[in-house]
Design an enzyme around this catalytic site. Structure first.
Site, PDB file in Angstrom:
ATOM      1  N   GLU A  22       7.240  -1.624  33.533  1.00 17.62           N
ATOM      2  CA  GLU A  22       6.309  -1.874  34.653  1.00 17.62           C
ATOM      3  C   GLU A  22       7.053  -1.913  35.997  1.00 17.62           C
ATOM      4  O   GLU A  22       6.733  -2.697  36.890  1.00 17.62           O
ATOM      5  CB  GLU A  22       5.460  -3.116  34.387  1.00 17.62           C
ATOM      6  CG  GLU A  22       4.640  -2.912  33.114  1.00 17.62           C
ATOM      7  CD  GLU A  22       3.418  -3.764  32.984  1.00 17.62           C
ATOM      8  OE1 GLU A  22       2.853  -4.144  34.012  1.00 17.62           O
ATOM      9  OE2 GLU A  22       3.020  -4.014  31.837  1.00 17.62           O
TER      10      GLU A  22
HETATM   11  N1  CAA Z   1      -1.139  -0.594  45.738  1.00 18.32           N
HETATM   12  C1  CAA Z   1      -1.957   0.346  46.270  1.00 18.32           C
HETATM   13  N2  CAA Z   1      -1.479   1.519  46.789  1.00 18.32           N
HETATM   14  C2  CAA Z   1      -0.159   1.704  46.758  1.00 18.32           C
HETATM   15  C3  CAA Z   1       0.745   0.770  46.200  1.00 18.32           C
HETATM   16  C4  CAA Z   1       0.191  -0.428  45.699  1.00 18.32           C
HETATM   17  N3  CAA Z   1       0.978  -1.371  45.179  1.00 18.32           N
HETATM   18  N4  CAA Z   1       2.004   1.260  46.285  1.00 18.32           N
HETATM   19  C5  CAA Z   1       1.904   2.467  46.884  1.00 18.32           C
HETATM   20  N5  CAA Z   1       0.599   2.721  47.163  1.00 18.32           N
HETATM   21  C6  CAA Z   1       0.068   3.904  47.833  1.00 18.32           C
HETATM   22  C7  CAA Z   1       0.640   4.003  49.251  1.00 18.32           C
HETATM   23  O1  CAA Z   1      -0.141   3.269  50.156  1.00 18.32           O
HETATM   24  C8  CAA Z   1       0.557   5.476  49.532  1.00 18.32           C
HETATM   25  O2  CAA Z   1      -0.745   5.835  49.890  1.00 18.32           O
HETATM   26  P1  CAA Z   1      -1.040   6.594  51.295  1.00 18.32           P
HETATM   27  O3  CAA Z   1      -0.318   7.909  51.187  1.00 18.32           O
HETATM   28  O4  CAA Z   1      -2.522   6.735  51.334  1.00 18.32           O
HETATM   29  O5  CAA Z   1      -0.466   5.715  52.354  1.00 18.32           O
HETATM   30  C9  CAA Z   1       0.815   6.093  48.160  1.00 18.32           C
HETATM   31  O6  CAA Z   1       0.488   5.092  47.194  1.00 18.32           O
HETATM   32  C10 CAA Z   1       2.247   6.532  47.988  1.00 18.32           C
HETATM   33  O7  CAA Z   1       3.070   5.413  48.263  1.00 18.32           O
HETATM   34  P2  CAA Z   1       4.661   5.560  48.296  1.00 18.32           P
HETATM   35  O8  CAA Z   1       5.044   6.687  49.202  1.00 18.32           O
HETATM   36  O9  CAA Z   1       5.230   4.213  48.569  1.00 18.32           O
HETATM   37  O10 CAA Z   1       4.944   6.016  46.782  1.00 18.32           O
HETATM   38  P3  CAA Z   1       6.279   6.436  46.094  1.00 18.32           P
HETATM   39  O11 CAA Z   1       6.075   7.704  45.379  1.00 18.32           O
HETATM   40  O12 CAA Z   1       7.427   6.309  47.043  1.00 18.32           O
HETATM   41  O13 CAA Z   1       6.430   5.334  44.926  1.00 18.32           O
HETATM   42  C11 CAA Z   1       7.032   3.301  43.904  1.00 18.32           C
HETATM   43  C12 CAA Z   1       6.438   4.008  45.146  1.00 18.32           C
HETATM   44  C13 CAA Z   1       6.895   1.824  44.239  1.00 18.32           C
HETATM   45  C14 CAA Z   1       8.482   3.628  43.678  1.00 18.32           C
HETATM   46  C15 CAA Z   1       6.186   3.660  42.668  1.00 18.32           C
HETATM   47  O14 CAA Z   1       6.385   4.996  42.279  1.00 18.32           O
HETATM   48  C16 CAA Z   1       6.482   2.773  41.471  1.00 18.32           C
HETATM   49  O15 CAA Z   1       6.010   1.633  41.426  1.00 18.32           O
HETATM   50  N6  CAA Z   1       7.259   3.288  40.478  1.00 18.32           N
HETATM   51  C17 CAA Z   1       7.474   2.581  39.230  1.00 18.32           C
HETATM   52  C18 CAA Z   1       6.448   3.016  38.232  1.00 18.32           C
HETATM   53  C19 CAA Z   1       6.286   2.032  37.112  1.00 18.32           C
HETATM   54  O16 CAA Z   1       6.202   0.824  37.319  1.00 18.32           O
HETATM   55  N7  CAA Z   1       6.195   2.551  35.910  1.00 18.32           N
HETATM   56  C20 CAA Z   1       5.951   1.751  34.748  1.00 18.32           C
HETATM   57  C21 CAA Z   1       4.850   2.368  33.929  1.00 18.32           C
HETATM   58  S1  CAA Z   1       3.960   1.406  32.808  1.00 18.32           S
HETATM   59  C22 CAA Z   1       5.037   0.728  31.687  1.00 18.32           C
HETATM   60  O17 CAA Z   1       6.044   0.264  32.042  1.00 18.32           O
HETATM   61  C23 CAA Z   1       4.788   0.679  30.216  1.00 18.32           C
HETATM   62  C24 CAA Z   1       3.539   0.165  29.694  1.00 18.32           C
HETATM   63  O18 CAA Z   1       3.207   0.351  28.540  1.00 18.32           O
HETATM   64  C25 CAA Z   1       2.654  -0.619  30.552  1.00 18.32           C
END
Ligand code: CAA
Length: 379
Positions: free
Chosen positions: A363
């Protein structure tokens, strides 16, 4: 400012603690050793009302609030965090997705059965080349008349193969990048939807982690969750909440590690006295207890913010970062306090140490949490 839990929150805590002690504790070592995903325990979790804690009464929930749900997760994770992880995905990520973005019809069809009918949910975002970079989705869903046709694969899916319902993220328009990602609801048994590799993992053995495969899966238009192109934001918003419960998982297993360490060091006699009489070991446990209090404060505050519809993404990331690094340290120290016995499977602390590791990874790795926190404070 009020640091007291309400009577209702204390009642949830007590109910779940009793359930965990009576029904989860007896088989926890066996489930880990033999990698057993025990569906009957899930049925019991639903029967005692855990699945409905954060949801409105009109969907079969108890509207007990997000803090109560976190308290329940903590009590479960003190005893079996592998089950806690599955609950957090089913209720927090899948149920949370329906609750926040589902239409009334979708809530009736997909959320109510998770709350009242023992159905399990899962959340499928990760792909081989879309881990931390979640936007790099390769799974595609193309509109074809009244259906989308999905092709691709997901990996590392918690509850994969055991769940009845899934939220799947896929590209509906590659040319739009992040804004071309959409979220879909999919049922186990849908033609073309199959399960791939079951992961053999370092820890969390009682939790199923599987690959999902989609080959020309026809998904009716009404299974689109939210608007087309809204998928990335849906995923990010859900993961903000999910990070509170990953932190809670880390808190629960840290509390368990400390409790085991206190008991063991009081019983274990070396050089003519219990090893707990040594100040060096006392200080280790004092540090553990202090970190646990700090973690709990971060988690409860993030949960309280979420419950009160206030911004909480940064606080959730901080709670996850602090609590999961803490869990790795505390469980490693707990093994140390047990000495050679701690390294054997006869005692629970080695399982806690193995399970702690994933909390720093899933996550959103703790490096991603730092990106989220830095992004907020430098805005
Ligand atoms: N809430 C709402 N919108 C959001 C947000 C949030 N927390 N974070 C980003 N956004 C939106 C931004 O506002 C932006 O929108 P606009 O273009 O309209 O302004 C858009 O999303 C893109 O934002 P970023 O440019 O910041 O996005 P990014 O590509 O740089 O990525 C990141 C940001 C935080 C690194 C994200 O990719 C991330 O959280 N990565 C990790 C993914 C993750 O947690 N994976 C785990 C998967 S699930 C798991 O673990 C297993 C399971 O079984 C559950």
């Amino acid at each position: 400012m009020d640091f007291q839990l309400t009577d209702a929150q204390k009642a949830v805590q007590k109910l779940v603690a009793n359930f965990a002690a009576q029904e989860l504790a007896p088989g926890v070592m066996e489930r880990d050793e033999h990698k057993i995903f025990d569906r009957k325990l899930w049925d019991r979790i639903c029967e005692i009302g855990i699945c409905g804690l954060p949801f409105a009464e009109q969907y079969g929930g108890s509207a007990a609030g997000y803090v109560s749900y976190v308290l329940a997760c903590e009590e479960i994770c003190k005893v079996d965090d592998a089950i806690g992880a599955g609950i957090a995905v089913s209720i927090g990520l899948f149920g949370g997705a329906l609750n926040a973005f589902g239409t009334e019809e979708q809530k009736q069809k997909w959320l109510v059965p998770v709350i009242t009918d023992k159905k399990i949910g899962a959340f499928a975002l990760t792909e081989p080349s879309a881990g931390s970079d979640a936007a790099l989705q390769q799974t595609v869903a193309k509109l074809d008349g009244s259906h989308y046709v999905m092709n691709g694969a997901k990996i590392f899916i918690t509850n994969g193969g055991e769940a009845d319902f899934y939220v799947i993220f896929a590209m509906t328009d590659k040319s739009k990048g992040i804004k071309g990602i959409s979220a879909f609801l999919l049922e186990d048994g849908t033609p073309g939807f199959s399960y791939g590799k079951l992961e053999h993992k370092l820890g969390l053995h009682a939790s199923a982690t599987r690959e999902l495969v989609f080959q020309d899966v026809r998904i009716p238009k009404e299974n689109l969750l939210g608007a087309e192109g809204q998928g990335f934001k849906i995923a990010m918003q859900l993961l903000d909440g999910g990070r509170i419960t990953v932190a809670t998982q880390a808190l629960g297993l840290s509390e368990a590690a400390l409790a085991h360490a206190i008991k063991y060091t009081k019983e274990r006699v070396q050089f003519g006295k219990p090893i707990a009489a040594n100040q060096a070991l006392q200080f280790m446990m004092a540090d553990m207890a202090t970190a646990i209090e700090a973690s709990r404060a971060l988690i409860y505050r993030a949960a309280w913010l979420k419950e009160n519809n206030l911004p909480f993404a940064q606080e959730a990331a901080m709670a996850k970062l602090f609590s999961t690094d803490m869990a790795m340290n505390i469980t490693t120290d707990a093994v140390q306090l047990f000495g050679g016995y701690g390294y054997t499977c006869e005692y629970p602390v080695e399982r806690l140490m193995r399970n702690a590791k994933i909390t720093q990874i899933y996550e959103g790795t703790n490096q991603i949490q730092r990106m989220v926190i830095a992004g907020n404070i430098l805005k």
